[in-house]
Design an enzyme around this catalytic site. Sequence first.
Site, PDB file in Angstrom:
ATOM      1  N   CYS A  30       0.818  -1.206   0.000  1.00 35.52           N
ATOM      2  CA  CYS A  30       0.000   0.000   0.000  1.00 35.52           C
ATOM      3  C   CYS A  30       0.853   1.259   0.000  1.00 35.52           C
ATOM      4  O   CYS A  30       2.077   1.204   0.100  1.00 35.52           O
ATOM      5  CB  CYS A  30      -0.915  -0.008   1.223  1.00 35.52           C
ATOM      6  SG  CYS A  30      -0.003   0.060   2.773  1.00 35.52           S
ATOM      7  N   HIS A  37       5.348   6.166  -2.850  1.00 31.62           N
ATOM      8  CA  HIS A  37       6.629   6.749  -3.251  1.00 31.62           C
ATOM      9  C   HIS A  37       6.399   8.187  -3.729  1.00 31.62           C
ATOM     10  O   HIS A  37       7.127   9.102  -3.367  1.00 31.62           O
ATOM     11  CB  HIS A  37       7.265   5.968  -4.413  1.00 31.62           C
ATOM     12  CG  HIS A  37       7.398   4.495  -4.174  1.00 31.62           C
ATOM     13  ND1 HIS A  37       7.215   3.565  -5.167  1.00 31.62           N
ATOM     14  CD2 HIS A  37       7.697   3.784  -3.063  1.00 31.62           C
ATOM     15  CE1 HIS A  37       7.395   2.360  -4.679  1.00 31.62           C
ATOM     16  NE2 HIS A  37       7.689   2.462  -3.412  1.00 31.62           N
ATOM     17  N   ARG A  84      12.755  -4.643   6.497  1.00 37.76           N
ATOM     18  CA  ARG A  84      13.285  -4.268   5.189  1.00 37.76           C
ATOM     19  C   ARG A  84      14.804  -4.365   5.112  1.00 37.76           C
ATOM     20  O   ARG A  84      15.373  -4.406   4.042  1.00 37.76           O
ATOM     21  CB  ARG A  84      12.820  -2.858   4.843  1.00 37.76           C
ATOM     22  CG  ARG A  84      12.948  -2.544   3.389  1.00 37.76           C
ATOM     23  CD  ARG A  84      12.128  -1.336   2.999  1.00 37.76           C
ATOM     24  NE  ARG A  84      12.674  -0.699   1.810  1.00 37.76           N
ATOM     25  CZ  ARG A  84      12.512  -1.147   0.580  1.00 37.76           C
ATOM     26  NH1 ARG A  84      11.813  -2.229   0.358  1.00 37.76           N
ATOM     27  NH2 ARG A  84      13.035  -0.520  -0.445  1.00 37.76           N
ATOM     28  N   ALA A 121       3.213   1.671   2.888  1.00 41.32           N
ATOM     29  CA  ALA A 121       4.426   0.872   2.725  1.00 41.32           C
ATOM     30  C   ALA A 121       5.402   1.586   1.793  1.00 41.32           C
ATOM     31  O   ALA A 121       6.624   1.539   2.003  1.00 41.32           O
ATOM     32  CB  ALA A 121       4.087  -0.507   2.173  1.00 41.32           C
TER      33      ALA A 121
END
Lengths: 519, 482
Positions: free
Chosen positions: B63, B196, B97, B66
């Site tokens: 999503c 992003h 991560r 994230a």
Amino acid sequence: MSQNAEKVVDHFNLFRQPQYVEMFKNKQAQFEDRVPADEVAKGQEWTKTWDYREKNFAREAVAINPDKACQPLGAIMAAVGFEGTLPFVHGSQGCVAYFRTQFNRHFKEPSACVSSSMTEDAAVFGGLNNMVDGLANASSLYKPKMIAVSTTCMAEVIGDDLNAFIKTAKEKGSVPAEFNVPFAHTPSFVGSHITGYDNMMKGILSYFWDGKAGTVPPLERKPNESINFIGGFDGYTVGNLREVKRLLGTMGVQYTILSDNSDVWDTPTDGEYRMYDGGTTVEQTEAAINAKATIGMQEFSTEKTLAYIAEKGQEVVALNCPIGVAGTDKFLMEVSRITGKPIPAEITKERGRIVDAIADSAAYLHGKKFAMSGDPDFTLGMTAFLMELGAEPVHVVCTNGSPEWQQKTQALLDASPFGKGGKAWAGKDLWHLRSLLFTEPVDFLIGNSYCKYLERDTGTPQIHIGFPMFDRHHRHRYPIWGYQGALNVLVWILDRIHLELDRNSIAIGKSDFSFDIVR
Amino acid sequence: MNMTVEERKAENRALIDEVLKAYPEKMGKRRAKHLGVVEEGKSDCGVKSNIKSLPGVMTIRGCAYAGSYGVVWSPVKDMIHISHGPVGCGRYARGGRRSYYIGTTGVDTYTTMHFTSDFQEKDIVFGGDKKLEKIIDELETLFPMSKGITVQSECPIGLIGDDIEAVSKKKAAEIGKPIVPNRCEGFRGVSQSLGHHIANDAIRDWVLDPAADKHKDFESTPYDVTLLGDYNIGGDAWGSRILLEEMGLRVIAQWSGDGTLQEIELGSKPKLNLLHCYRSVNYIARHMEEKYGIPFYEFNFFGPTRIKESVRGIAALFDDRIQELAEKAIAKYQPQWDAVIEKYRPRLEGKKVMLYVGGLRPRHVIGAYEDLGMEVIGTGYEFAHNDDYQRTTHYAQNGTLIYDDVTGYEMEKFVEKLQPDLVASGIKEKYVFQKMGYPFRQMHSWDYSGPYHGPDGFAIFARDMDMAVNNPVWKMTKAPWN
């Protein structure tokens, strides 16, 4: 050359090579605007003080490294324990990516789960179309026997009504009218993953027992001699449920495990991917209403479920994650009392063996101080076991612990000389625990993978027990319940104690007189 | 085995048709647009992308949260990132991560920590703005060395009408540090990709542009570059940085792996932006090109062939000195690469790979596999846009099977039919294919290994692919009596 093809080094050793160390130094000095090292050191020392602890405990708004997850995660754990069941989470899709990842990393297993992939338009108009299409797609592609629907906080905030949506989806032909779609609302802003387990378990039982969402008459209870068994949210479910089955089998008890997820999260690598494996069947689930009693192994993970079952007229017994001798004794005696079956000599002998093991190792455990973090029942069970071993639980932290948990755990500590000075901390997080470990140090720490940062920061050796467990492999295959489970936990604790003894006596000519071959 | 390209294309097309039959008809039509075959000479891969996932199909996507928090922001190590909303998102994202950094966690660095407003029902009902203000005060008390704060919105924030921008402005003035609100609620957009973009825009509006006049005494050199879109997974950015420095370039900032607030503020200073993950930083790179006249160059540091191509491509944008140093660096690493290929290529020659990953890797790693004699027969992206599929044609062989936003069902069927020697994808796929008996490597986290970027990374990549493909365990999956 920085790499040798015959002995390739990865991040562990590559970045310790001088050219990288130099590179780090330059980056930090020139571009990072780094806080000077002496100030960092001073700041670090300050976090170890009582002053910092008081400020840390004065927090009211921010949670820092809380040791809890959210409801739908637990709903999935309950759902996958039913035969052929695909968990379906209604709401944003990223949540499901996270849930699956948690289970993948913990169990090192696949974990199937779908999302209704709601986006902005669904936020405005509601997610009905997502439910309609989602159920149709999921059943076409993955051929489940049942789909268990839970929700993300997005669907909860906009107020989607699962019962109505599923009904409409069936009317529109997404799945046949008789196809089982139990559901539970699982808002992430209420409770934690154990609440979600409870809600989904109750959702599934009430779906089958109360007339499948108003489509058939409710079941009428015809009491029999069987008992039900519910594990609760449990990272050791694979090992634990198999151990419970072995014990109940040995006793010759007629039983049903409600949500048996021990096979689906322990499938073989033999060339076939099993999206579904094992699990409680619909027939077993329906028949479970007739049981004489239900035993919940984790009270705080099944509060609403057990209350619901009690309303149906069954006796319910709530245990607190029975780790150790007394916990297992109680579990077996309750089973024996309810069913009238005696505890066989074979199991009594097993009991003797764990007592034997504890006696053999008592000197290494007695008086050792422990801290721990975990779910309410886990911390209760572990506290009880540590005190059986003569060890002293000092800090018992439970982020998702209720006031009732705190009271119960404190009473448990207060009732034993080994719990004197121990304190149960409900609602506190791992940053609180960090302060506790600095200001009132202990010998060992028990907790999940996230707790390893506490070992790094405070130097308290950690024994890796809990959920999730990403950085130690295969622990979930071992039970922590039953006498066999007690032995496993005992060995994990002892291994770390003995390792520390060796590490602390390994300096040649300085401390190695104590580097004993016999311990 | 010796199938012609045309036969392979026909086989792949038949396979797509077969797989689509499993869907309800309307849905099959929608999925058909995302599946295709690379046709040499075409400008893209012939698939649609960046479209909503179908409900219930088991998409592998994440999503916007994230994308904003997990990918772009969390590696910025000296800022505190608040997961604003319920507890789960930040819990699941925490530490997984492996975005490496150096610092004293909890004192001057915070990347692997989880800060959350842990929303309760009352916060949903009454709003979370007051709580957010209080959180910022508490963080200032406990973490005075933080350089700033970001607010990462979880789903409820955008639904309950909170004004995190107002809170951010007010509190930033009070504490004298940047506070960056991100409207990255998980329901926004179709994947992590929008996250992003949202994070890029937040960097632009709340950090980069406001700081354009801040570092006046910063002494520039003609060789200043910024490394963009490398999140330092297992140390990847470090693996790349060392080569850039060996070429004589001065890397003034890393965005965002092992990055800091100051490095983001220095974003208007470099002579060139070097992009590793184009997908997650192209927005800010374009902004810097337009506003500050900084050109950007997409490079690829996976495997010697692509590293050499990129090193020379970057060097060509600078003077003779840099070009000489670039050749010197290549000459230095060539024997190391040769030794790796000499050892591993015979063990991996001709092995077939199927990829399914995220931002850049579905195309960028193809060259590294080819350096080892391996062949990528299928690839796809979780959250690509069409420009990614255009770029893929530069790498993928004619006839390669392409799957955009693949579903669990499709991926399983594709692998079953094409029988690759290695599946390279994510954690959610790993155990599915291992159960089926296929060697597997995680290509998001490098299966906890790495770095794979840069001159030293190739040896690790080769070692890891070999240990997956040639592991003895894959010969034991069938019981001898069956």
